[in-house]
Design a protein around this motif. Structure first.
Motif, mmCIF file in Angstrom:
data_model
loop_
_atom_site.group_PDB
_atom_site.id
_atom_site.type_symbol
_atom_site.label_atom_id
_atom_site.label_comp_id
_atom_site.label_asym_id
_atom_site.label_seq_id
_atom_site.Cartn_x
_atom_site.Cartn_y
_atom_site.Cartn_z
ATOM 1 N N TRP A 68 -3.311 8.904 -35.029
ATOM 2 C CA TRP A 68 -4.512 8.190 -35.483
ATOM 3 C C TRP A 68 -5.644 8.318 -34.461
ATOM 4 C CZ3 TRP A 68 -7.564 6.717 -38.968
ATOM 5 C CH2 TRP A 68 -8.546 5.764 -38.719
ATOM 6 N N THR A 69 -5.313 8.299 -33.152
ATOM 7 C CA THR A 69 -6.333 8.460 -32.120
ATOM 8 C C THR A 69 -7.002 9.823 -32.222
ATOM 9 O OG1 THR A 69 -5.063 7.001 -30.651
ATOM 10 C CG2 THR A 69 -6.761 8.377 -29.646
ATOM 11 N N ASP A 70 -6.209 10.844 -32.484
ATOM 12 C CA ASP A 70 -6.775 12.190 -32.624
ATOM 13 C C ASP A 70 -7.689 12.278 -33.834
ATOM 14 O OD1 ASP A 70 -5.449 12.994 -30.392
ATOM 15 O OD2 ASP A 70 -3.793 13.965 -31.457
ATOM 16 N N ILE A 71 -7.319 11.632 -34.931
ATOM 17 C CA ILE A 71 -8.170 11.631 -36.118
ATOM 18 C C ILE A 71 -9.485 10.914 -35.829
ATOM 19 C CG2 ILE A 71 -8.401 10.780 -38.479
ATOM 20 C CD1 ILE A 71 -6.602 13.168 -38.316
ATOM 21 N N TYR A 72 -9.410 9.801 -35.129
ATOM 22 C CA TYR A 72 -10.623 9.040 -34.786
ATOM 23 C C TYR A 72 -11.522 9.851 -33.854
ATOM 24 C CZ TYR A 72 -13.618 5.253 -33.206
ATOM 25 O OH TYR A 72 -14.706 4.464 -32.900
ATOM 26 N N THR A 73 -10.896 10.492 -32.853
ATOM 27 C CA THR A 73 -11.667 11.322 -31.924
ATOM 28 C C THR A 73 -12.297 12.500 -32.647
ATOM 29 O OG1 THR A 73 -10.158 10.709 -30.123
ATOM 30 C CG2 THR A 73 -11.544 12.652 -29.793
ATOM 31 N N LEU A 74 -11.569 13.072 -33.576
ATOM 32 C CA LEU A 74 -12.090 14.188 -34.353
ATOM 33 C C LEU A 74 -13.347 13.795 -35.118
ATOM 34 C CD1 LEU A 74 -11.541 17.120 -35.530
ATOM 35 C CD2 LEU A 74 -10.352 15.957 -37.370
ATOM 36 N N GLN A 75 -13.354 12.587 -35.653
ATOM 37 C CA GLN A 75 -14.477 12.139 -36.474
ATOM 38 C C GLN A 75 -15.668 11.672 -35.652
ATOM 39 O OE1 GLN A 75 -12.159 10.476 -40.442
ATOM 40 N NE2 GLN A 75 -12.743 9.024 -38.865
ATOM 41 N N THR A 76 -15.442 11.274 -34.410
ATOM 42 C CA THR A 76 -16.516 10.665 -33.618
ATOM 43 C C THR A 76 -16.992 11.520 -32.456
ATOM 44 O OG1 THR A 76 -14.845 9.490 -32.292
ATOM 45 C CG2 THR A 76 -15.768 8.339 -34.206
ATOM 46 N N SER A 77 -16.130 12.391 -31.920
ATOM 47 C CA SER A 77 -16.479 13.108 -30.690
ATOM 48 C C SER A 77 -16.524 14.625 -30.831
ATOM 49 C CB SER A 77 -15.482 12.740 -29.572
ATOM 50 O OG SER A 77 -15.466 11.338 -29.351
ATOM 51 N N VAL A 78 -15.842 15.187 -31.819
ATOM 52 C CA VAL A 78 -15.795 16.638 -31.986
ATOM 53 C C VAL A 78 -16.993 17.098 -32.818
ATOM 54 C CG1 VAL A 78 -14.452 18.577 -32.911
ATOM 55 C CG2 VAL A 78 -13.280 16.640 -31.830
ATOM 56 N N THR A 79 -17.653 18.158 -32.363
ATOM 57 C CA THR A 79 -18.800 18.697 -33.087
ATOM 58 C C THR A 79 -18.374 19.192 -34.472
ATOM 59 O OG1 THR A 79 -19.771 19.415 -30.987
ATOM 60 C CG2 THR A 79 -20.678 20.375 -33.000
ATOM 61 N N PHE A 80 -19.048 18.688 -35.499
ATOM 62 C CA PHE A 80 -18.750 19.004 -36.895
ATOM 63 C C PHE A 80 -17.341 18.566 -37.313
ATOM 64 C CE2 PHE A 80 -21.821 22.410 -35.733
ATOM 65 C CZ PHE A 80 -22.884 21.961 -36.527
ATOM 66 N N GLY A 81 -16.694 17.728 -36.510
ATOM 67 C CA GLY A 81 -15.339 17.299 -36.839
ATOM 68 C C GLY A 81 -15.275 16.491 -38.117
ATOM 69 N N LEU A 82 -16.187 15.530 -38.269
ATOM 70 C CA LEU A 82 -16.193 14.711 -39.479
ATOM 71 C C LEU A 82 -16.503 15.556 -40.705
ATOM 72 C CD1 LEU A 82 -16.050 11.916 -40.782
ATOM 73 C CD2 LEU A 82 -18.477 11.624 -40.260
ATOM 74 N N LEU A 83 -17.418 16.497 -40.583
ATOM 75 C CA LEU A 83 -17.762 17.377 -41.704
ATOM 76 C C LEU A 83 -16.560 18.211 -42.137
ATOM 77 C CD1 LEU A 83 -19.804 18.760 -43.614
ATOM 78 C CD2 LEU A 83 -20.347 20.317 -41.723
ATOM 79 N N VAL A 84 -15.871 18.819 -41.179
ATOM 80 C CA VAL A 84 -14.736 19.678 -41.510
ATOM 81 C C VAL A 84 -13.603 18.867 -42.107
ATOM 82 C CG1 VAL A 84 -13.020 21.273 -40.580
ATOM 83 C CG2 VAL A 84 -15.367 21.367 -39.755
ATOM 84 N N ARG A 85 -13.361 17.667 -41.565
ATOM 85 C CA ARG A 85 -12.281 16.848 -42.126
ATOM 86 C C ARG A 85 -12.594 16.427 -43.559
ATOM 87 N NH1 ARG A 85 -10.414 10.844 -41.922
ATOM 88 N NH2 ARG A 85 -8.295 11.152 -42.668
ATOM 89 N N ASN A 86 -13.851 16.059 -43.821
ATOM 90 C CA ASN A 86 -14.234 15.694 -45.184
ATOM 91 C C ASN A 86 -14.173 16.899 -46.124
ATOM 92 O OD1 ASN A 86 -14.639 12.949 -44.766
ATOM 93 N ND2 ASN A 86 -16.759 13.238 -44.101
ATOM 94 N N MET A 87 -14.538 18.077 -45.636
ATOM 95 C CA MET A 87 -14.398 19.291 -46.444
ATOM 96 C C MET A 87 -12.938 19.523 -46.802
ATOM 97 S SD MET A 87 -17.030 21.919 -44.536
ATOM 98 C CE MET A 87 -16.419 23.304 -45.491
#
Length: 262
Positions: free
Chosen positions: A112-131
């Motif tokens: 869950w921490t990795d998912i949260y970090t992906l959405q908040t700290s990784v460039t384009f992370g939230l976009l790619v996860r939503n895609m």
């Protein structure tokens, strides 16, 4: 000796010189040893229906498509390319899934921490996860609509009954891909989903307890459960899906192409 005088009209243009260089290159032995007869990069065939077929069959890229396509296969309709759309979404899921794998660790303490970090700290992370998430939903819908279209048009009848069975298997694999990915965020929705799913599988006759034990990796839900479903989602189910996709596409070609309307 008198020097030969060049007339103004005899001077070659840069385009003519380039054309001569191309002709010499394509006529060389090295060029002909690399490209097979019938290739679009090699000369030697006159324009005829038979030779056009040779060009298709001898090309690495073109041979994936049929030499001739029926008129109804390219006609715009409300069910245009549902199968191709499903395959495109599968490719999109593969690409976005590989991106997500770089930032995800399948452990109960870090998922869950990795998912949260992906959405908040990784460039384009939230976009790619939503895609990835929306492509998964759309793939389930498109595969179901594709199957409905095949049934409505009677394309499950001979000689396509074998490919109909392959399509049913692909629909099941699509649902498995969606369900196994649902667990990976390791939130409350995921925990209750795997609890309900494994309990249902536990009621399988004869082998129910063994199936539930294998899927959970033990008696209770834990890190081993997440790891097993992660392997199912990113390795086993996609590998089996690719095999059945190849068989599905091959049978479409062998059965005469895309089926027409009633």
């Amino acid at each position: 000796m008198a020097k030969t005088m060049e007339r103004p009209g005899d001077k070659k243009t840069p385009g003519q010189r380039l054309s001569e260089i191309v002709d010499k290159t394509q006529g060389s032995q090295a060029w002909n040893s690399i490209f097979r007869p019938g290739s679009v990069f090699r000369k030697g065939y006159t324009d005829s229906p038979r030779n056009r077929s040779y060009v298709i069959m001898n090309s690495v890229l073109y041979h994936l498509h049929p030499v001739k396509v029926k008129r109804h296969a390219v006609k715009v309709s409300y069910t245009l390319c549902l199968g191709g759309l499903s395959f495109f979404l599968f490719i999109l899921l593969t690409v976005t899934g590989i991106f997500l794998m770089f930032f995800y660790r399948p452990t109960a303490a870090q998922a869950w921490t990795d998912i949260y970090t992906l959405q908040t700290s990784v460039t384009f992370g939230l976009l790619v996860r939503n895609m990835h998430r929306w492509a998964a939903h759309l793939m389930v819908i498109s595969v179901f609509l594709h199957m409905a279209r095949v049934f409505y048009h009677g394309a499950y009848k001979p000689p396509r009954e074998f490919n109909w069975v392959i399509g049913v298997i692909l629909l099941t694999l699509t649902l498995l891909l969606s369900f196994t990915g649902y667990l990976l965020p390791w939130d409350q929705l995921a925990l209750w989903a795997v609890t309900v799913g494994t309990n249902m599988m536990g009621y399988t006759p004869v082998f129910g307890d063994q199936v539930r034990f294998v899927l959970l990796g033990g008696r209770e839900i834990g890190t081993d459960t997440l790891l097993r479903w992660y392997v199912l989602h990113v390795l086993f189910v996609p590998f089996v899906t690719v095999i059945f996709l190849a068989i599905h596409f091959w049978r479409v070609r062998k059965d005469g192409g895309i089926s027409g309307p009633l």
